[in-house]
Write a protein that holds these residues in place. Structure first.
Motif, PDB file in Angstrom:
ATOM      1  N   GLU A 105       0.844  -1.199   0.000  1.00 41.43           N
ATOM      2  CA  GLU A 105       0.000   0.000   0.000  1.00 41.43           C
ATOM      3  C   GLU A 105       0.882   1.252   0.000  1.00 41.43           C
ATOM      4  N   MET A 106       1.932   1.255   0.834  1.00 39.17           N
ATOM      5  CA  MET A 106       2.844   2.406   0.846  1.00 39.17           C
ATOM      6  C   MET A 106       3.532   2.555  -0.506  1.00 39.17           C
ATOM      7  N   ALA A 107       3.911   1.442  -1.112  1.00 38.69           N
ATOM      8  CA  ALA A 107       4.545   1.485  -2.433  1.00 38.69           C
ATOM      9  C   ALA A 107       3.591   2.060  -3.469  1.00 38.69           C
ATOM     10  N   ASP A 108       2.326   1.639  -3.406  1.00 38.16           N
ATOM     11  CA  ASP A 108       1.336   2.148  -4.358  1.00 38.16           C
ATOM     12  C   ASP A 108       1.118   3.642  -4.197  1.00 38.16           C
ATOM     13  N   VAL A 109       1.013   4.104  -2.964  1.00 37.39           N
ATOM     14  CA  VAL A 109       0.812   5.534  -2.712  1.00 37.39           C
ATOM     15  C   VAL A 109       2.019   6.321  -3.217  1.00 37.39           C
ATOM     16  N   MET A 110       3.212   5.804  -2.969  1.00 33.22           N
ATOM     17  CA  MET A 110       4.416   6.492  -3.419  1.00 33.22           C
ATOM     18  C   MET A 110       4.446   6.546  -4.948  1.00 33.22           C
ATOM     19  N   THR A 111       4.187   5.418  -5.570  1.00 36.10           N
ATOM     20  CA  THR A 111       4.219   5.354  -7.032  1.00 36.10           C
ATOM     21  C   THR A 111       3.152   6.258  -7.648  1.00 36.10           C
ATOM     22  N   GLU A 112       1.942   6.184  -7.126  1.00 41.03           N
ATOM     23  CA  GLU A 112       0.863   7.017  -7.675  1.00 41.03           C
ATOM     24  C   GLU A 112       1.198   8.503  -7.561  1.00 41.03           C
ATOM     25  N   GLY A 113       1.765   8.900  -6.437  1.00 37.93           N
ATOM     26  CA  GLY A 113       2.140  10.304  -6.269  1.00 37.93           C
ATOM     27  C   GLY A 113       3.205  10.738  -7.255  1.00 37.93           C
ATOM     28  N   ILE A 114       4.178   9.876  -7.481  1.00 37.71           N
ATOM     29  CA  ILE A 114       5.239  10.206  -8.438  1.00 37.71           C
ATOM     30  C   ILE A 114       4.685  10.305  -9.848  1.00 37.71           C
ATOM     31  N   VAL A 115       3.838   9.371 -10.241  1.00 37.59           N
ATOM     32  CA  VAL A 115       3.244   9.396 -11.580  1.00 37.59           C
ATOM     33  C   VAL A 115       2.388  10.650 -11.760  1.00 37.59           C
ATOM     34  N   ARG A 116       1.641  11.012 -10.741  1.00 37.80           N
ATOM     35  CA  ARG A 116       0.795  12.216 -10.839  1.00 37.80           C
ATOM     36  C   ARG A 116       1.635  13.492 -10.874  1.00 37.80           C
ATOM     37  N   GLN A 117       2.743  13.506 -10.135  1.00 38.84           N
ATOM     38  CA  GLN A 117       3.582  14.709 -10.104  1.00 38.84           C
ATOM     39  C   GLN A 117       4.413  14.849 -11.378  1.00 38.84           C
ATOM     40  N   PHE A 118       4.804  13.739 -11.956  1.00 34.98           N
ATOM     41  CA  PHE A 118       5.675  13.757 -13.135  1.00 34.98           C
ATOM     42  C   PHE A 118       5.037  12.961 -14.280  1.00 34.98           C
TER      43      PHE A 118
END
Length: 167
Positions: A148-161
């Motif tokens: 879940e933490m990995a998904d949140v981190m990945t989703e945030g990075i994809v949305r930011q970049f």
């Protein structure tokens, strides 16, 4: 990286609690995890921010190892102090992440990190008590929480970049 984080944390806990000869080697490998995160985050956030995250994550791991040793030895007063520092470190990690990515919420990271600490504390307690069935069952709850933490981190990075992830 989050999977590696929990994998090596579990091995370190088992080594510390069991007094195994691989404890130092396992801790050394676990402490490579913050550098792995930094290597991935540096191209996105710069070397200084990546190093800052690595420092916070290294503190998280160092406090955790200290806490396991204190709990194993029965030093509850020092363990309580370490646990307070561990939660303060989680607060610092959550604030840091929210500060570098507008799609990461401090509250969400804090909630996830607190859950991570709670589950790890339960896993350690079961290991120290020799309740291996509970110890394994707790680890089964830790794994999806780390994803879940990995998904949140990945989703945030994809949305930011987003331009980095478009073909």
């Amino acid at each position: 990286m989050w999977a590696q984080h929990i994998y090596w944390t579990r091995l370190a806990v088992n080594s510390i609690v069991g007094g195994l000869p691989d404890t130092q080697a396992t801790l050394n490998r676990l402490l490579r995890n913050p550098e792995d995160f930094a290597a991935v985050l540096a191209p996105l956030y710069g070397a200084a921010k990546a190093a800052e995250f690595a420092k916070l994550l290294r503190e998280h791991l160092t406090i955790a190892a200290e806490l396991v040793q204190l709990l194993k030895s029965g030093n509850t007063q020092a363990a309580a102090d370490a646990q307070k520092r561990w939660y303060a470190n989680a607060d610092a990690i959550a604030a840091f992440l929210a500060g570098i990515n507008p799609f990461w919420s401090r509250q969400e990271w804090q909630k996830m990190l607190y859950e991570h600490l709670k589950l790890l504390t339960e896993e350690v307690a079961a290991r120290i008590a020799g309740n291996y069935t509970e110890n394994v069952a707790t680890n089964d709850r830790i794994e999806p929480q780390a994803y879940e933490m990995a998904d949140v981190m990945t989703e945030g990075i994809v949305r930011q970049f987003p331009s980095l992830f478009q073909s």
